[in-house]
Write a protein that holds these residues in place. Sequence first.
Motif, PDB file in Angstrom:
ATOM      1  N   TYR A   1     -41.374 -30.333   3.163  1.00  0.00           N
ATOM      2  CA  TYR A   1     -40.614 -30.080   1.927  1.00  0.00           C
ATOM      3  C   TYR A   1     -39.186 -30.574   2.102  1.00  0.00           C
ATOM      4  CZ  TYR A   1     -44.433 -26.913   0.656  1.00  0.00           C
ATOM      5  OH  TYR A   1     -45.664 -26.384   0.358  1.00  0.00           O
TER       6      TYR A   1
ATOM      7  N   SER B   1     -44.745 -39.627  -1.521  1.00  0.00           N
ATOM      8  CA  SER B   1     -44.224 -38.263  -1.653  1.00  0.00           C
ATOM      9  C   SER B   1     -44.328 -37.828  -3.107  1.00  0.00           C
ATOM     10  CB  SER B   1     -42.770 -38.169  -1.165  1.00  0.00           C
ATOM     11  OG  SER B   1     -41.963 -39.180  -1.737  1.00  0.00           O
TER      12      SER B   1
ATOM     13  N   TYR C   1     -47.186 -35.207   2.671  1.00  0.00           N
ATOM     14  CA  TYR C   1     -48.272 -34.832   3.572  1.00  0.00           C
ATOM     15  C   TYR C   1     -48.497 -35.941   4.594  1.00  0.00           C
ATOM     16  CZ  TYR C   1     -49.370 -31.446  -0.123  1.00  0.00           C
ATOM     17  OH  TYR C   1     -49.299 -30.427  -1.050  1.00  0.00           O
TER      18      TYR C   1
ATOM     19  N   ALA D   1     -47.888 -27.648   1.694  1.00  0.00           N
ATOM     20  CA  ALA D   1     -47.635 -29.043   2.038  1.00  0.00           C
ATOM     21  C   ALA D   1     -47.239 -29.145   3.503  1.00  0.00           C
ATOM     22  CB  ALA D   1     -46.543 -29.625   1.147  1.00  0.00           C
TER      23      ALA D   1
ATOM     24  N   SER E   1     -42.320 -24.800   5.185  1.00  0.00           N
ATOM     25  CA  SER E   1     -42.477 -24.201   3.855  1.00  0.00           C
ATOM     26  C   SER E   1     -41.122 -24.102   3.180  1.00  0.00           C
ATOM     27  CB  SER E   1     -43.099 -22.802   3.976  1.00  0.00           C
ATOM     28  OG  SER E   1     -42.218 -21.931   4.689  1.00  0.00           O
TER      29      SER E   1
ATOM     30  N   GLU F   1     -42.147 -32.853  -1.828  1.00  0.00           N
ATOM     31  CA  GLU F   1     -43.060 -32.509  -0.741  1.00  0.00           C
ATOM     32  C   GLU F   1     -43.900 -33.738  -0.392  1.00  0.00           C
ATOM     33  OE1 GLU F   1     -47.036 -30.528  -2.625  1.00  0.00           O
ATOM     34  OE2 GLU F   1     -45.251 -29.252  -2.726  1.00  0.00           O
TER      35      GLU F   1
ATOM     36  N   TRP G   1     -38.544 -29.675  -6.339  1.00  0.00           N
ATOM     37  CA  TRP G   1     -38.509 -29.980  -4.908  1.00  0.00           C
ATOM     38  C   TRP G   1     -39.367 -31.210  -4.623  1.00  0.00           C
ATOM     39  CZ3 TRP G   1     -41.298 -26.002  -7.007  1.00  0.00           C
ATOM     40  CH2 TRP G   1     -42.697 -25.998  -6.790  1.00  0.00           C
TER      41      TRP G   1
END
Length: 665
Positions: A176, A203, A194, A173, A155, A192, A190
């Motif tokens: 990060y 991304s 998956y 997500a 996180s 992030e 930012w």
Amino acid sequence: MSRTAPYGRWISPITPDAIVQGSIAFADVFVDSTENKVYHIESRPEDHGRYVIVDTLAAQDVIPSPHSARTGVHEYGGGAAIAHGNIVYYSNSSDNRVYSVKVTPPTSFDEPEPVTPVNSKYRYANFAVHPARRDLLVSILEDHTVDTPQTVVTSLCVINTTRKAVFPLVVGADFYASPVFNPSGTKLAWQEWYHPDMPWEGSLIYVGDVLVQEDTIVVLNKKHVAGQMLTKSVSYPTWSSNTTLVFTSDELNGFQNPFSYSTVTGLTQLAIPAQIAEDFGGPAWTFGDYPYALLDDPKGGDNKYAAFTAFRDGRNVLYIASLSEPYRLVEVKDFPFSIADHVRSTNGGSIVLIARKCDAPGGIFLCTFSGDSFVATYRSLKSSASNTSAGNEEYISSPQPITLYRDGKPLHVVYYAPKNAEYSGSNIPGEKPPCIVGVHGGPTGMEPQVLSWTKMYYTSRGYAWLDVNYGGSSGYGREYISRLAGNWGIVDVQDCRDAPKTLAAAPYSLIDGARVAIRGGSSGGFTVLAALSTLQDTSYFKAATSSYGISDLVSLAQFTHKFELKYMDKLLGGSPQEVPEVYAARSPVNHADRIVTPLLVLQGDGDKVVPPEQSEKIVNTILEQGGADRVEYHLFQGEGHGWRLATTIKAALQFEHDWYDTKLL
């Protein structure tokens, strides 16, 4: 007077001790923008493998022993420190806490003070200091409370350095990276992504409004501004103003190019005049390795510029880009470095970076630009050559990049010829040199054309060295990377076999094709093991070294760390449950009985990326098949994924040299 001797038998002054003591490896460079003060992190193998923060110009350590500025987030780390307002913050590897060190100008440093609670299960990296509330840091938080690859939680958090407390910020997500505030601290951006993506595959970049509260901050109105899962990657966001975000993306042509997003218009667009078939940045295996930095307007205006590195033919070039319309892109002439990374802004028209050359030591350099044409001058702030290293420059073999073509498709390799100031060649008529094929890790990586004293250790003894940037390597665009999709263990293996075969034959005739060794670490070690066990002809290579190499793909998929947990789904075309036959067919451990090549296996006992069981399975299988004379195994205590300790670095090199000396020559 020059001498002659058989290739591989030359005497060289480049020794394991000289390699460890004669060079400095830099992990990061960063700048306190409020003070325009440069710091760097250097590794010290002879000091228990510590990573030490140093005031670069003052040449003074910032953190005391035994502290080490290294983070285990994603296991590969990076982004372990930041400086702001005469305070240096860093993640300490032994307890995973974040510490602060106050700087008393000009060069006095207070004792480190922890600013996060005691909790070794929390790992922190990639910090951003709020411009107005300097006691608040945004950080990546990797929570190992339930410590399995499937249950680690990542996180964005807020570290209140006054209260020494941690608050959640952005969750949801899988991963990060790169949190960055705009200059006023009113917005945060930012990256992030998956599972099953790696950040260079798919991304997303988000922007949110920042609300400062008494003890923390919150992010409101989160908005997706660039990138797409599975198909488009975005990286390295930076604010060039309060309303303009700069980043790189491969969405147009499959190459990472500069883009910008405006919070005023809501538009995302290419930030250079036209797309270029060059990657402006490499895959983000570690945090904070930015390929560019912002520059002030050379005319004193409000326009913003940026200095971008990009890959061309396996080396870096340097561009200056105008980030205001009309966009302009100028290539800096005579860029003297092969690779430049960790590019940081300093005040005015300068940047600082870690730079490496192919024929001389590199280091940390200040690059200053002048005039509308951005004429560059370079000042060395710290060399990668230590004070004890000198006199071996005559033994440096320069890289020779070669592009081979098969079926019209390129294969990029780099050849290093034998070179020794004392020898003119072999005393055996017609002899060609034995060759060591180097296989890089990743596998989404690239072997750069930079000075490596390990390579020179061999070339100065009369070996040839061949680096193979096989299909799937980075630096040549997304299409080249995608060659490995579903084909890991096939394309890389074939390329690493075909390259030396080609260079041994006419019209090249550079090496002895009957004396070729192969070596690699991590995924490069997998390619080594696969070349010895799964190829139709497993006898081509006459010696091999696998350092912490993967042998069992099913075990890797089950037990590797979170960052790479789903990496193989794309590399192999599915999970072990979906394509079990592929995992079985390509796992070297299942075919160890076919290994006839003498194999040296080197492994760290604390490796969390490729656990020791991976190496031990294949060694034990070879031993069970009666292969005691063709396998040797060394387990290094206190080592993880790669070597940090001086004793290990020297021992590993000596073991490997002895292996080739016995098995290849």
